[in-house]
Motif scaffolding. Sequence first.
Motif, PDB file in Angstrom:
ATOM      1  N   ARG A   8       0.813  -1.226   0.000  1.00 25.43           N
ATOM      2  CA  ARG A   8       0.000   0.000   0.000  1.00 25.43           C
ATOM      3  C   ARG A   8       0.841   1.269   0.000  1.00 25.43           C
ATOM      4  NH1 ARG A   8      -5.046  -1.423  -1.666  1.00 25.43           N
ATOM      5  NH2 ARG A   8      -5.744  -3.285  -0.546  1.00 25.43           N
ATOM      6  N   TYR A   9       1.982   1.245   0.675  1.00 22.57           N
ATOM      7  CA  TYR A   9       2.852   2.421   0.722  1.00 22.57           C
ATOM      8  C   TYR A   9       4.286   1.957   0.921  1.00 22.57           C
ATOM      9  CZ  TYR A   9       2.266   1.568   5.745  1.00 22.57           C
ATOM     10  OH  TYR A   9       2.209   0.976   6.990  1.00 22.57           O
ATOM     11  N   ALA A  10       5.223   2.777   0.479  1.00 21.57           N
ATOM     12  CA  ALA A  10       6.647   2.471   0.629  1.00 21.57           C
ATOM     13  C   ALA A  10       7.164   3.044   1.944  1.00 21.57           C
ATOM     14  CB  ALA A  10       7.436   3.059  -0.541  1.00 21.57           C
ATOM     15  N   TYR A  11       8.294   2.532   2.397  1.00 18.96           N
ATOM     16  CA  TYR A  11       8.920   3.070   3.596  1.00 18.96           C
ATOM     17  C   TYR A  11       9.356   4.512   3.354  1.00 18.96           C
ATOM     18  CZ  TYR A  11      12.223   4.051   7.293  1.00 18.96           C
ATOM     19  OH  TYR A  11      12.873   4.644   8.343  1.00 18.96           O
ATOM     20  N   SER A  12       9.147   5.356   4.365  1.00 20.53           N
ATOM     21  CA  SER A  12       9.555   6.754   4.298  1.00 20.53           C
ATOM     22  C   SER A  12       9.919   7.221   5.701  1.00 20.53           C
ATOM     23  CB  SER A  12       8.427   7.617   3.728  1.00 20.53           C
ATOM     24  OG  SER A  12       8.717   8.995   3.860  1.00 20.53           O
ATOM     25  N   ALA A  13      11.148   7.702   5.882  1.00 16.11           N
ATOM     26  CA  ALA A  13      11.583   8.205   7.187  1.00 16.11           C
ATOM     27  C   ALA A  13      11.115   9.648   7.364  1.00 16.11           C
ATOM     28  CB  ALA A  13      13.100   8.132   7.300  1.00 16.11           C
ATOM     29  N   LEU A  14      10.553   9.947   8.500  1.00 14.88           N
ATOM     30  CA  LEU A  14      10.003  11.283   8.745  1.00 14.88           C
ATOM     31  C   LEU A  14      11.006  12.404   8.473  1.00 14.88           C
ATOM     32  CD1 LEU A  14       7.679  13.082   9.763  1.00 14.88           C
ATOM     33  CD2 LEU A  14       8.499  12.672  12.092  1.00 14.88           C
ATOM     34  N   PRO A  15      12.274  12.291   8.899  1.00 13.99           N
ATOM     35  CA  PRO A  15      13.194  13.421   8.670  1.00 13.99           C
ATOM     36  C   PRO A  15      13.495  13.688   7.200  1.00 13.99           C
ATOM     37  CG  PRO A  15      14.021  11.957  10.394  1.00 13.99           C
ATOM     38  CD  PRO A  15      12.895  11.244   9.732  1.00 13.99           C
ATOM     39  N   ASP A  16      13.215  12.717   6.325  1.00 14.52           N
ATOM     40  CA  ASP A  16      13.551  12.877   4.908  1.00 14.52           C
ATOM     41  C   ASP A  16      12.425  13.497   4.089  1.00 14.52           C
ATOM     42  OD1 ASP A  16      15.935  11.625   5.503  1.00 14.52           O
ATOM     43  OD2 ASP A  16      15.226   9.641   4.882  1.00 14.52           O
ATOM     44  N   ARG A  17      11.296  13.803   4.702  1.00 20.48           N
ATOM     45  CA  ARG A  17      10.131  14.250   3.939  1.00 20.48           C
ATOM     46  C   ARG A  17      10.085  15.771   3.798  1.00 20.48           C
ATOM     47  NH1 ARG A  17       5.861  10.763   7.498  1.00 20.48           N
ATOM     48  NH2 ARG A  17       7.002   8.778   7.390  1.00 20.48           N
ATOM     49  N   LEU A 233       4.042  19.002  20.285  1.00 21.82           N
ATOM     50  CA  LEU A 233       4.127  20.430  19.987  1.00 21.82           C
ATOM     51  C   LEU A 233       5.582  20.841  19.789  1.00 21.82           C
ATOM     52  CD1 LEU A 233       2.540  23.036  19.608  1.00 21.82           C
ATOM     53  CD2 LEU A 233       2.714  23.419  22.094  1.00 21.82           C
ATOM     54  N   GLU A 234       6.469  20.318  20.623  1.00 25.06           N
ATOM     55  CA  GLU A 234       7.896  20.598  20.447  1.00 25.06           C
ATOM     56  C   GLU A 234       8.426  19.956  19.164  1.00 25.06           C
ATOM     57  OE1 GLU A 234      10.206  19.503  23.832  1.00 25.06           O
ATOM     58  OE2 GLU A 234       9.010  20.691  25.250  1.00 25.06           O
ATOM     59  N   GLN A 235       8.059  18.705  18.928  1.00 23.58           N
ATOM     60  CA  GLN A 235       8.553  17.992  17.751  1.00 23.58           C
ATOM     61  C   GLN A 235       8.057  18.623  16.448  1.00 23.58           C
ATOM     62  OE1 GLN A 235      10.698  15.525  17.602  1.00 23.58           O
ATOM     63  NE2 GLN A 235      10.841  14.904  19.747  1.00 23.58           N
ATOM     64  N   SER A 236       6.893  19.252  16.487  1.00 21.36           N
ATOM     65  CA  SER A 236       6.308  19.797  15.262  1.00 21.36           C
ATOM     66  C   SER A 236       7.048  21.016  14.733  1.00 21.36           C
ATOM     67  CB  SER A 236       4.834  20.153  15.495  1.00 21.36           C
ATOM     68  OG  SER A 236       4.686  21.226  16.415  1.00 21.36           O
ATOM     69  N   VAL A 237       7.977  21.530  15.492  1.00 21.62           N
ATOM     70  CA  VAL A 237       8.811  22.612  14.966  1.00 21.62           C
ATOM     71  C   VAL A 237       9.576  22.128  13.736  1.00 21.62           C
ATOM     72  CG1 VAL A 237      10.784  24.103  15.462  1.00 21.62           C
ATOM     73  CG2 VAL A 237       9.017  23.750  17.202  1.00 21.62           C
ATOM     74  N   ALA A 238       9.960  20.857  13.740  1.00 13.02           N
ATOM     75  CA  ALA A 238      10.766  20.308  12.650  1.00 13.02           C
ATOM     76  C   ALA A 238       9.929  19.740  11.516  1.00 13.02           C
ATOM     77  CB  ALA A 238      11.696  19.225  13.197  1.00 13.02           C
ATOM     78  N   ASP A 294       0.719  20.731  -5.965  1.00 14.81           N
ATOM     79  CA  ASP A 294       2.067  20.220  -6.225  1.00 14.81           C
ATOM     80  C   ASP A 294       2.027  18.696  -6.156  1.00 14.81           C
ATOM     81  OD1 ASP A 294       4.732  19.701  -6.486  1.00 14.81           O
ATOM     82  OD2 ASP A 294       5.331  20.618  -4.583  1.00 14.81           O
ATOM     83  N   PRO A 295       1.665  18.020  -7.247  1.00 11.20           N
ATOM     84  CA  PRO A 295       1.503  16.564  -7.234  1.00 11.20           C
ATOM     85  C   PRO A 295       2.740  15.805  -6.772  1.00 11.20           C
ATOM     86  CG  PRO A 295       0.609  17.513  -9.254  1.00 11.20           C
ATOM     87  CD  PRO A 295       1.351  18.604  -8.549  1.00 11.20           C
ATOM     88  N   LYS A 296       3.916  16.374  -6.937  1.00 13.01           N
ATOM     89  CA  LYS A 296       5.138  15.683  -6.541  1.00 13.01           C
ATOM     90  C   LYS A 296       5.603  16.060  -5.132  1.00 13.01           C
ATOM     91  CE  LYS A 296       6.870  15.269 -11.286  1.00 13.01           C
ATOM     92  NZ  LYS A 296       7.995  15.572 -12.202  1.00 13.01           N
ATOM     93  N   GLY A 297       4.879  17.011  -4.511  1.00 13.13           N
ATOM     94  CA  GLY A 297       5.373  17.529  -3.231  1.00 13.13           C
ATOM     95  C   GLY A 297       5.038  16.665  -2.054  1.00 13.13           C
ATOM     96  N   LEU A 298       3.786  16.159  -1.972  1.00  7.75           N
ATOM     97  CA  LEU A 298       3.364  15.394  -0.810  1.00  7.75           C
ATOM     98  C   LEU A 298       3.006  13.970  -1.223  1.00  7.75           C
ATOM     99  CD1 LEU A 298       1.070  17.950   1.044  1.00  7.75           C
ATOM    100  CD2 LEU A 298       3.460  17.416   1.488  1.00  7.75           C
TER     101      LEU A 298
END
Length: 298
Positions: A8-17, A233-238, A294-298
């Motif tokens: 259904r979906y490929a692996y994706s690391a949060l910091p790389d998005r 809330l703190e983590q969402s800064v990044a 932006d079809p390629k953005g998200l």
Amino acid sequence: MDDARHGRYAYSALPDRPVYDWPGGRRLAVYVGLNLETFDFGTGLGAELAPGGPQPDVLNYGWRDWGNRVGAWRLRDTLNALGLPASVLVNSRLYRDCPGLIEAFRARGDEIVGHGRTNAERQGTLPEAEERALIAEATAILTREEGRAPAGWLGPWISQSRVTPDLLAEAGYRYLLDWCHDDQPTWMATRGGGKILAVPYPQELNDIPAIVARKETGRQFADAIVDAFDEMLEQSVAAPLVMGIALHPYIVGQPHRLRPLRAALAHIAAHRNRIWLTTAGAIAEQIYAEASRDPKGL
């Protein structure tokens, strides 16, 4: 499809998005998922306050029914007092079993989300044709009663078969809540080259796993909500994040659990200028809008 992989979906690391903002430049989206459910008397599934005896299990049936008769209304008043919207996850048979209940949340302007016919059954164990019929029946009732089709779906008991995302996409659903694999919305592939959006739904900040399964107290559950909110809330800064809170009236509507829950929700509401207090459906629509720009953005 490899039986050991869902595809259904490929692996994706949060910091790389890609990093993006929610409306108003906020980075943390918070929604309340309020489960309004009906159960069959003398048969079927149902959460238990105490180990059930032979059917009819009046002890546990009555405990769950209390949620629709009393607890849901106390939660409605709490949401009203704090000015919080909700995504209301609705078993379609509630219109028959509890007239006026869903209408009260509709009057608040809450989002109505499909949640099957009843929580006395699972959809994921059904043959494909029967699962399709279940989705169609529930969707038709919600569409008739609400004047528009629901955009989102949560299976009763988070139950999915291998084809559930396909069936939901084919039935016109834009998002589902069953997968709890991320803190951001995720595109899921469906058959025929289609897709459907998975919006994060909580299993940690969910009163059934927390209180029924792990035997946490109401205050422990409320403390977990506050701690998760402060950390996210703190983590969402990044990176933009989604925090859901899953509630069931027969559990957290109980007075000794409602009081600490109300304090936890008030803590969140006090930060409304820094977060996006919203619904699961609004989160999904924001992602759809970003993808169209932006079809390629998200």
